[in-house]
Each structure stands twice: as C-alpha cells, then as structure tokens.
Enzyme design. Sequence first.
Site, PDB file in Angstrom:
ATOM      1  CE  LYS A 192      32.315   4.646   6.318  1.00 51.33           C
ATOM      2  NZ  LYS A 192      32.704   4.126   7.632  1.00 51.33           N
ATOM      3  CD  GLU A 266      19.401  15.485   9.376  1.00 50.37           C
ATOM      4  OE1 GLU A 266      19.647  16.331  10.248  1.00 50.37           O
ATOM      5  OE2 GLU A 266      18.679  15.742   8.391  1.00 50.37           O
ATOM      6  CB  CYS A 300      23.628  14.383  17.250  1.00 50.76           C
ATOM      7  SG  CYS A 300      22.043  13.555  17.148  1.00 50.76           S
ATOM      8  CD  GLU A 400      28.985  17.864  17.655  1.00 46.76           C
ATOM      9  OE1 GLU A 400      29.755  17.582  16.732  1.00 46.76           O
ATOM     10  OE2 GLU A 400      27.815  17.446  17.716  1.00 46.76           O
TER      11      GLU A 400
END
Length: 499
Positions: A192, A266, A300, A400
Amino acid sequence: MRDTAMRDARAFVVSATDVEEFRNLINGEWMQSSSKQPFDNANPADSTDIVGRFQASTAADAGLAVDAASAAFEAWKKTSVSKRAAILNRAADHLEAHADRIAREVTREMGKALNLARDEVLRSAQTLRFYAVEGQSLTGEVFPNDDADMTVYTLREPLGVVSIITPWNFPISIPARKIAPALITGNTVVFKPSSDAPLSGYRLAEALAVAGLPKGVLNFITGKAGEIGAAITEPPVIRAISFTGSTAAGEHICRSVRFTTRTQMELGGKNPLIVMDDADLDQAVDLTVKGGLSLAGQACTGTSRVLVMKQVRAEFTAKLVAKVKALKIGSGLAAGMDMGPLATAKQLETVLRYIAIGRREATLLCGGERLTGAGYDGGYYVSPAIFTDVTQQMTIAREEIFGPVIAIIEVDSYADAIAKANDTEYGLSAAIVTRNPRVMQDFANDIQSGTVKINRTTTGNLINAPFGGLKRSSTSTFRESGRTGLEFYTQIKTVYRGT
Ligand code: NAD
C-alpha cells in the site's frame, strides 16, 4: 502474467475525462475497487493538475489482496531463487528503460526536482539488482557438535505474507528497498503506497508485473489508511509488516497487531547537525542547506536542528542566511530550481503552523512565507525559514516539522552539543562538521542515532549499508537496506540431521 498484465493495465487507464485512472493489482488482475469511487492525486506545484485517479479501496478489496498473497505463497516459496532474481533484474530493466517518464511522474506527484526524481528511479532499479544478487547468497550456519553422525545447521526461510506500507517522500525507492528483499527471499506481498504519491508505487508494481511475477505474489492496493489499514495489518495470515512513515502511525500499527506479527517500523526524526568551532563554515553551510532544504525539508533524515558553537555562531548564521535567501524556489520540473513545493496541502498547513509557533518562540531570520504570484499560485510553496535563539524547550526544537524550517541552537562545548543533540525522542540521523579526529571518533560513540555522518549531510544512505533509526525513530527490530535488509523477511530453523 507478463503480457496480460501490461495489456490489462493499459486497457484500463484512460477515463472519459482525460485523467488516467489507475487500478489495484490483485491476484494478477488490474482491478477497480468495489467502492467504484476513485480519488484524485494532484500535483503539489499546481493543484489543478491531476496526475491520476486511484482506487479508494475498501476493506473487502484489501481482503482479496491478502487472500491472493496467501494463495500464491507456497508456489513462490518453491520457485528457485535464480528465477526470482531474474524477475527482479527484468523489473530493473523496465524501470531503467522508462526512467525519464517515471521521473517526471514522481516530480509531478510529489514535487521533488526532476534530477532527484530520476536518481530515485535509477536507485530503485539498482536496489532490485542488488537484492537479485545478494538474495542468492543468503546462507545459514553450520554448528560443530560432539556427534560425528550429526550435522547441525540453520535454514533461512520466508515468512509468508508481508504487508508493505510506504510514505510519499521517496515514493518509489522506499517501496523498492522493502519489496525487493521480500520477494527474493520468497515472501508474497501486499503493498500500500501513500495516497499522496501512489503513481510511483504503481510503476514499480507494473515493472514487476511486466517482468513476469506470478499472479498474487505482489498485490498493489491504494486507499485510505482508515479504510484498509486494519485489513492489511491485523489478519493472522500477515506474518510481517514493513512500514515507513510517521511515528504516530507506526506506533498505532504496532499496538494493533498480534505479537506474532513481525514489525519493522522506520519513523520520524528531528535530526541535528553540530557545527564545531574548527569547522569549515562554508562546508557547514552547504551541508545544512543540502541536508535541510533539498527536498523542501521533507526527508526523514533532513537536518532540522543546527547546534552551533558560540564562537562561530554569528559568522555561520550570516553565511547560512545569505545562501538560503539566494535559493531559487519553483516547480521541480523547471530547470535550475533549488527547492520545490511542499508535497500536499496538509504539509503546507502543518509547516505554516510550525512557522507561526516559531515566530512566537524564537527569532525568524528569513523566509517562512507562503509564496504567491506567478509560478506559485496553485502550488504549495513556502520560503525556507531560518530561526535563531532557539532553545531546547521550544516546540520547533522538539517536534518533527518535515518542512523547510531550520532551528539554530547555540552550544558552548562539545559536551553541550552532544547533550542537546541527544535531548530528543528521535534518533534517526545526526551529523557533525569538524576537523578534529578525536571529536569525530567521540561523536560516533556518543550520539544516539542510527545513522552518523561526519562532514556529510544528515540525508542520504547507501543501498548496501544498513539503515534505520534509534529511539522513537524506529522499532529497531531489523535494519533496512544492504544484506541486513534480508533478515527481516526470513525466519530461522535449526536442523539436527543424523544419519
Ligand atoms: P504517514 O504515517 O502519514 O503515512 C505513511 C503510510 O502509512 C501511508 O501509506 C499511510 O496511508 C499509511 N498509514 C497511516 N496510518 C496507517 C494505519 N493505521 N494502518 C496502515 N497504514 C497506515 O506518513 P507520511 O506523511 O506519508 O510520511 C511522512 C513521515 O514519514 C515523516 O514522519 C517521516 O519522518 C517519515 N519517514 C520516515 C522514513 C524513515 O526511513 N525513517 C523515511 C521517510 C519518511
């Protein structure tokens, strides 16, 4: 399924409105969702440009994908590793042959510069080739024992059905680095992609279908996580989930699945770059801009905190602001641009919200504006924001942001820099700029981070080296990439063989 898959895919893609409609790949067939309600995938550089229409799949569609992967497993497990490798290599050929077209699609659907998109497509092909070789030499171990008539050894075998769930920022290379090791080791896959960049994942699935992957071995399904997430993560037949995305979503999935389901998560980061007082400041500025802004801050591993020694803070900051103000911002399809748009309307909203918080908390030195006017209207453009006078407690130093926002934090010693760099819940990537070998060595030992960079950007990692985070950036169960990337997809049996 090679020829049929391509014919079917082509037959279904043109809709009456000139926007192509892309289908799910389930059990070797390109299928519409039972919802019959596709969703649009827009270009972040111009949201009126619809890149494609994708299936808003239902839990029932996801169930079909899981069933197909399950039914295909036994035969795929028994398929020789050289045949599996040949399919990966043919898929790599396909990606390379169509690299220019696919790169344009990557740029159109998520905004990164065309040269970076092309690199990503070629890197994905290289990843398929890497695992085609590396997967063929995955071995067990033989153990000495006291019985002369007995051999004791381990076998590595595939797990079964694996769900692969990916984000939009590296929409083809992250799927490739998960799907290639899953397939070469004999697993079957439900894949997905992010709804914000599903076309790149579609092209990877298409390449594998064209390469002759048997039906059901890879199933591609698009749709909202709220509709299909549980159906592709919670059934007992799902033996493993490899997920890359936000820490919140990764934690949610980990909490909702069975303890027997292997997970590899992750997740997010708040990556620091330390500038020591002996640093080459031009290099430090260059690394900050490349690491923090090259993907509009949406990597990231992107640099989001710069911890700079007070002796060089003023000079570093002046150089950084001058360089950032000179950056050219525009569509990734236009030549010579340094930074593209944010990838989605939601990203734009989030980044502007953090910039507003930063304006209240710290000192904004430049940028932080939504860009409008010719070339910008209809796109999600923000000028890169540099904040200074940032302290550890501030929101922009802790959360973040995932956008072109850099926080400068002053430090007065190496120990202070390490303490502040480690004072975060994340641990994905960290860098230092210094000429001192002693400091380089200490940094590698002291920093709490899965990736450690010395005089290099926080971003970027090799295909053949392990990759993953520490702390809340990863479950730290198994690493991705390289030879270690194969381990997640295999389980060990210990065999005691007498005569
Ligand atoms: P996201 O968490 O919103 O979505 C990632 C993927 O997970 C998407 O496909 C989404 O549809 C799916 N998803 C979300 N909730 C789910 C659920 N409950 N069940 C099943 N699927 C679910 O992340 P995003 O906005 O696409 O990507 C940005 C995030 O990804 C950032 O936090 C970034 O740091 C992280 N990221 C991490 C790495 C890494 O290697 N550590 C790499 C790239 C991006």
